[in-house]
Design a protein around this motif. Structure first.
Motif, short mmCIF file in Angstrom:
data_model
loop_
_atom_site.label_atom_id
_atom_site.label_comp_id
_atom_site.label_asym_id
_atom_site.label_seq_id
_atom_site.Cartn_x
_atom_site.Cartn_y
_atom_site.Cartn_z
N ALA A 23 0.85 -1.21 0.00
CA ALA A 23 0.00 0.00 0.00
C ALA A 23 0.87 1.25 0.00
O ALA A 23 0.55 2.25 -0.67
CB ALA A 23 -0.93 -0.02 1.21
N ILE A 24 1.98 1.19 0.73
CA ILE A 24 2.88 2.36 0.78
C ILE A 24 3.49 2.62 -0.62
O ILE A 24 3.57 3.76 -1.08
CB ILE A 24 3.95 2.17 1.88
N VAL A 25 3.85 1.54 -1.32
CA VAL A 25 4.39 1.67 -2.68
C VAL A 25 3.31 2.22 -3.62
O VAL A 25 3.54 3.15 -4.40
CB VAL A 25 4.92 0.30 -3.19
N LEU A 26 2.11 1.62 -3.56
CA LEU A 26 1.01 2.06 -4.45
C LEU A 26 0.67 3.53 -4.21
O LEU A 26 0.38 4.27 -5.15
CB LEU A 26 -0.23 1.18 -4.23
N LYS A 27 0.74 3.94 -2.94
CA LYS A 27 0.44 5.34 -2.60
C LYS A 27 1.48 6.26 -3.26
O LYS A 27 1.13 7.26 -3.89
CB LYS A 27 0.47 5.49 -1.07
N LYS A 28 2.75 5.89 -3.11
CA LYS A 28 3.84 6.70 -3.71
C LYS A 28 3.67 6.77 -5.22
O LYS A 28 3.80 7.83 -5.83
CB LYS A 28 5.21 6.05 -3.40
N GLU A 29 3.39 5.60 -5.82
CA GLU A 29 3.28 5.55 -7.28
C GLU A 29 2.09 6.39 -7.76
O GLU A 29 2.19 7.10 -8.75
CB GLU A 29 3.13 4.09 -7.75
N GLN A 30 0.98 6.30 -7.04
CA GLN A 30 -0.19 7.09 -7.45
C GLN A 30 0.13 8.58 -7.38
O GLN A 30 -0.21 9.35 -8.27
CB GLN A 30 -1.40 6.78 -6.56
N LYS A 31 0.82 8.98 -6.29
CA LYS A 31 1.14 10.40 -6.13
C LYS A 31 2.14 10.87 -7.19
O LYS A 31 2.18 12.04 -7.54
CB LYS A 31 1.65 10.67 -4.71
N ALA A 32 2.93 9.92 -7.71
CA ALA A 32 3.88 10.26 -8.78
C ALA A 32 3.22 10.22 -10.16
O ALA A 32 3.88 10.42 -11.17
CB ALA A 32 5.06 9.30 -8.73
N GLY A 33 1.93 9.90 -10.19
CA GLY A 33 1.19 9.93 -11.46
C GLY A 33 1.17 8.62 -12.21
O GLY A 33 0.70 8.57 -13.35
N LYS A 34 1.66 7.54 -11.60
CA LYS A 34 1.66 6.24 -12.29
C LYS A 34 0.22 5.72 -12.43
O LYS A 34 -0.56 5.78 -11.49
CB LYS A 34 2.53 5.24 -11.52
N ILE A 35 -0.09 5.19 -13.59
CA ILE A 35 -1.41 4.61 -13.83
C ILE A 35 -1.33 3.11 -13.54
O ILE A 35 -0.45 2.42 -14.07
CB ILE A 35 -1.85 4.82 -15.31
N HIS A 36 -2.22 2.61 -12.70
CA HIS A 36 -2.26 1.17 -12.39
C HIS A 36 -3.42 0.51 -13.14
O HIS A 36 -4.52 1.07 -13.16
CB HIS A 36 -2.44 0.96 -10.88
#
Ligand code: CP
Ligand code: NVA
Length: 303
Positions: A23-36
């Motif tokens: 969840a911590i990784v997904l949060k960082k990635e979302q905030k960096a604009g990564k699309i999942h």
């Protein structure tokens, strides 16, 4: 067999940490604009027999954020209200969706749905447990204070579903937990006893809130009357009056102690407006983390 999330005790420490780290990784990635898009083509059904703002919206947002789809069903939308057997509902839903997220009254409802489901069933709150909330609470604590094993968590108030899930979390994760509950409002005795059998750090029940918070790194509070207990509100206001988290009680805890509230809050009942709005209270980060932890849970359980 699908892996269900009925309560925290069904998971190992490694698995729970896995959800939180992810969840911590997904949060960082979302905030960096990564699309999942990991759950592209997948659909979950949300079956909610009690109201919800955070859990519903954060599960929906999490699923859409991973590229999946959601079907929301309130109690009036299904045949459950007309007594369709749970084992039929579960097998039928399993043919349509890739996972079920269930908020209901009895834990037996979640258990029976899970027993018959061929897709994962996730407990989104019962009278007995609120495991997904405690996962986002633990994620928030780790972000703010570091490793849980080194921390002392205090619970002040009702021995309710959240308290039960915190007790299981303390046992599995190995941190110290002190609960202050008024007599007659203790957590579930079977959950408490089972947790103490496997715990590596003390899990203690006291009556005095000051004793619980004295050495606490984290204080967790929740409403005095949970959903379904509306008829007891007046009585509970009286019983819990000494258990309010106000600035006087907070001053008994170490200065760097943080405050958690899963929300919704009843300001000036279980927590004062002043404490809820203070720098020490991290309730809104907790609320945000529900979405990130739900992504990790969905990604981890739905295949
Ligand atoms: N904390 C929580 O579960 O909130 P909701 O009841 O709004 O979902
Ligand atoms: N103990 C509360 C939690 C709400 C998120 C309830 O069950 O109503």
């Amino acid at each position: 067999m699908p892996k269900h999330l009925r309560s925290l005790q069904e998971f190992t420490k490694t698995e729970l940490i896995g959800f939180i780290d992810r969840a911590i990784v997904l949060k960082k990635e979302q905030k960096a604009g990564k699309i999942h898009r990991q759950l592209d083509g997948k659909t979950i059904g949300l079956i909610f027999e009690k109201p919800s703002t955070r859990t519903r919206v954060s599960f929906e947002s999490a699923m859409y954020g991973l590229g999946g789809q959601v079907i929301f069903l309130s109690s009036r939308d299904t045949q459950l209200a007309r007594s369709e057997p749970l084992k039929d509902m579960s097998r039928v839903m399993s043919r349509y969706v890739d996972g079920m997220v269930v908020r209901t009254f009895g834990q037996a409802v979640v258990d029976e749905l899970a027993d018959y489901a061929t897709v994962p069933v996730i407990n989104a709150l019962t009278n007995r447990h609120h495991p997904c909330q405690v996962l986002s609470d633990m994620m928030t604590v780790i972000e703010k204070k570091g490793a849980l094993e080194d921390l002392h968590i205090a619970w002040v108030g009702d021995g309710n579903n959240m308290a039960n899930s915190w007790i299981q979390a303390a046992a599995v994760m190995g941190f110290q937990l002190t609960l202050a509950c008024p007599e007659g409002y203790d957590p579930n005795s079977e959950i408490f006893a089972a947790a103490r059998e496997i715990a590596t750090k003390p899990i203690t029940l006291v009556r005095d809130p000051q004793e619980a918070v004295r050495a606490a790194d984290v204080i967790k509070v929740d409403v005095w009357a949970s959903m379904g207990m509306e008829g007891e509100e007046e009585e509970r206001l009286r019983v819990f009056s000494d258990y309010q988290l106000n600035s006087e009680l907070l001053a008994k805890a170490p200065a760097e102690c943080i405050v958690l509230h899963c929300l919704p809050a009843h300001r000036d009942e279980e927590i004062t407006d002043e404490v809820l709005e203070s720098e020490q209270c991290v309730a809104f980060d907790q609320a945000e983390n529900k979405m990130h932890i739900h992504k990790a849970i969905l990604e981890g359980l739905i295949v």
